[in-house]
Scaffold this motif. Structure first.
Motif, mmCIF file in Angstrom:
data_model
loop_
_atom_site.group_PDB
_atom_site.id
_atom_site.type_symbol
_atom_site.label_atom_id
_atom_site.label_comp_id
_atom_site.label_asym_id
_atom_site.label_seq_id
_atom_site.Cartn_x
_atom_site.Cartn_y
_atom_site.Cartn_z
ATOM 1 N N VAL A 1 0.844 -1.193 0.000
ATOM 2 C CA VAL A 1 0.000 0.000 0.000
ATOM 3 C C VAL A 1 0.889 1.257 0.000
ATOM 4 O O VAL A 1 1.946 1.276 0.629
ATOM 5 C CB VAL A 1 -0.970 -0.019 1.200
ATOM 6 C CG1 VAL A 1 -0.235 0.093 2.514
ATOM 7 C CG2 VAL A 1 -2.011 1.062 1.089
ATOM 8 N N ARG B 1 -7.612 4.823 -0.848
ATOM 9 C CA ARG B 1 -8.714 3.880 -0.709
ATOM 10 C C ARG B 1 -8.747 3.065 -1.995
ATOM 11 O O ARG B 1 -9.053 3.583 -3.063
ATOM 12 C CB ARG B 1 -10.039 4.606 -0.512
ATOM 13 C CG ARG B 1 -11.173 3.624 -0.367
ATOM 14 C CD ARG B 1 -12.470 4.309 -0.105
ATOM 15 N NE ARG B 1 -13.485 3.294 0.187
ATOM 16 C CZ ARG B 1 -14.755 3.452 -0.051
ATOM 17 N NH1 ARG B 1 -15.196 4.591 -0.542
ATOM 18 N NH2 ARG B 1 -15.604 2.490 0.222
ATOM 19 N N TYR B 2 -8.406 1.795 -1.891
ATOM 20 C CA TYR B 2 -8.389 0.933 -3.066
ATOM 21 C C TYR B 2 -9.799 0.488 -3.385
ATOM 22 O O TYR B 2 -10.630 0.330 -2.494
ATOM 23 C CB TYR B 2 -7.445 -0.250 -2.846
ATOM 24 C CG TYR B 2 -5.997 0.189 -2.832
ATOM 25 C CD1 TYR B 2 -5.329 0.418 -4.024
ATOM 26 C CD2 TYR B 2 -5.332 0.424 -1.640
ATOM 27 C CE1 TYR B 2 -4.013 0.845 -4.030
ATOM 28 C CE2 TYR B 2 -4.017 0.854 -1.635
ATOM 29 C CZ TYR B 2 -3.356 1.067 -2.828
ATOM 30 O OH TYR B 2 -2.064 1.505 -2.834
ATOM 31 N N GLU C 1 -11.278 -2.346 -4.346
ATOM 32 C CA GLU C 1 -11.882 -3.587 -3.876
ATOM 33 C C GLU C 1 -10.855 -4.505 -3.242
ATOM 34 O O GLU C 1 -9.660 -4.281 -3.330
ATOM 35 C CB GLU C 1 -12.620 -4.310 -5.009
ATOM 36 C CG GLU C 1 -11.732 -4.827 -6.113
ATOM 37 C CD GLU C 1 -12.545 -5.541 -7.190
ATOM 38 O OE1 GLU C 1 -13.551 -6.192 -6.850
ATOM 39 O OE2 GLU C 1 -12.158 -5.439 -8.349
ATOM 40 N N THR C 2 -11.360 -5.558 -2.618
ATOM 41 C CA THR C 2 -10.513 -6.571 -2.002
ATOM 42 C C THR C 2 -10.541 -7.840 -2.852
ATOM 43 O O THR C 2 -11.437 -8.032 -3.676
ATOM 44 C CB THR C 2 -11.005 -6.929 -0.592
ATOM 45 O OG1 THR C 2 -12.291 -7.536 -0.698
ATOM 46 C CG2 THR C 2 -11.054 -5.703 0.315
ATOM 47 N N THR D 1 -1.806 -11.828 -7.093
ATOM 48 C CA THR D 1 -1.680 -11.837 -5.636
ATOM 49 C C THR D 1 -0.550 -12.754 -5.192
ATOM 50 O O THR D 1 0.278 -12.386 -4.349
ATOM 51 C CB THR D 1 -3.009 -12.284 -4.984
ATOM 52 O OG1 THR D 1 -4.032 -11.369 -5.368
ATOM 53 C CG2 THR D 1 -2.892 -12.320 -3.472
ATOM 54 N N SER E 1 -9.821 -10.800 2.548
ATOM 55 C CA SER E 1 -10.489 -9.549 2.922
ATOM 56 C C SER E 1 -9.519 -8.401 3.180
ATOM 57 O O SER E 1 -9.922 -7.250 3.183
ATOM 58 C CB SER E 1 -11.377 -9.756 4.151
ATOM 59 O OG SER E 1 -10.571 -10.122 5.265
ATOM 60 N N ASN E 2 -8.224 -8.694 3.397
ATOM 61 C CA ASN E 2 -7.301 -7.586 3.598
ATOM 62 C C ASN E 2 -6.210 -7.528 2.529
ATOM 63 O O ASN E 2 -5.167 -6.943 2.739
ATOM 64 C CB ASN E 2 -6.735 -7.555 5.016
ATOM 65 C CG ASN E 2 -5.862 -8.728 5.359
ATOM 66 O OD1 ASN E 2 -5.391 -9.433 4.488
ATOM 67 N ND2 ASN E 2 -5.650 -8.952 6.640
ATOM 68 N N MET F 1 -5.876 -5.749 -0.816
ATOM 69 C CA MET F 1 -6.528 -4.711 -1.602
ATOM 70 C C MET F 1 -6.058 -4.779 -3.042
ATOM 71 O O MET F 1 -4.888 -5.005 -3.305
ATOM 72 C CB MET F 1 -6.195 -3.319 -1.041
ATOM 73 C CG MET F 1 -6.527 -3.128 0.406
ATOM 74 S SD MET F 1 -8.281 -3.280 0.682
ATOM 75 C CE MET F 1 -8.294 -3.999 2.296
ATOM 76 N N ASP G 1 -5.930 -2.867 -6.836
ATOM 77 C CA ASP G 1 -6.156 -1.684 -7.650
ATOM 78 C C ASP G 1 -6.650 -2.149 -9.006
ATOM 79 O O ASP G 1 -7.077 -3.290 -9.151
ATOM 80 C CB ASP G 1 -4.882 -0.823 -7.744
ATOM 81 C CG ASP G 1 -3.701 -1.583 -8.320
ATOM 82 O OD1 ASP G 1 -3.908 -2.676 -8.891
ATOM 83 O OD2 ASP G 1 -2.575 -1.097 -8.186
#
Length: 153
Positions: A83, A102-103, A105-106, A127, A147-148, A150, A152
């Motif tokens: 990030v 603020r990205y 989505e996850t 990922t 869920s954590n 993020m 782009d």
């Protein structure tokens, strides 16, 4: 810090604190809105005395130390898989604060949206590549989950 509060970064930009986005082992993330242009950001702050048990003592100070160190490490890393740090500053209550984009989505949301197989594979491959590159950092994260992570564009 709570919803409705106002904070200023080191350059005088003011933000209104919005909803709590999440809480981890040592900190909380809030959605914040820049009061000058209404853009949305994420603000990460350490847990405070009100968030922690009284015993053992000094937990809040340890959380502040972790926040300072995470902000420093993220800023120095200059790694596109991590990030971005937009600003680091000390909030009015004396807590270190990290302002981040603020990205959109996850990984969890992308997987739950039942995207096509090619899109899911692309997200997972990207990922996994980023996690492999970050192996020394990730090994001490303690909470990597969809869920954590993020995403782009």
């Amino acid at each position: 810090m709570k919803t409705g509060d106002h904070v200023q970064d080191g350059t005088g930009r003011a933000f209104q604190v919005g909803q709590l986005l999440g809480r981890g082992l040592w900190g909380k993330c809030y959605l914040v809105r820049d009061e000058s242009d209404a853009s949305e950001w994420v603000l990460k702050v350490p847990l405070g005395d009100d968030d922690l048990p009284r015993d053992p003592p000094r937990l809040a100070e340890v959380c502040r130390e972790i926040a300072r160190e995470q902000g420093r490490l993220l800023e120095e890393a200059q790694n596109p898989a991590l990030v971005d740090v937009v600003a680091r500053f000390i909030a009015d209550d004396g807590s270190p604060a990290i302002l981040m984009p603020r990205y959109p989505e996850t990984l969890e949301r992308r997987l739950a949206d039942h995207a096509g197989m090619d899109e899911v594979l692309k997200a997972l491959t990207g990922t996994l590549s980023a996690l492999a590159e970050l192996a020394p950092v990730v090994s001490v994260h303690g909470g990597i989950r969809p869920s954590n992570i993020m995403l782009d564009s």
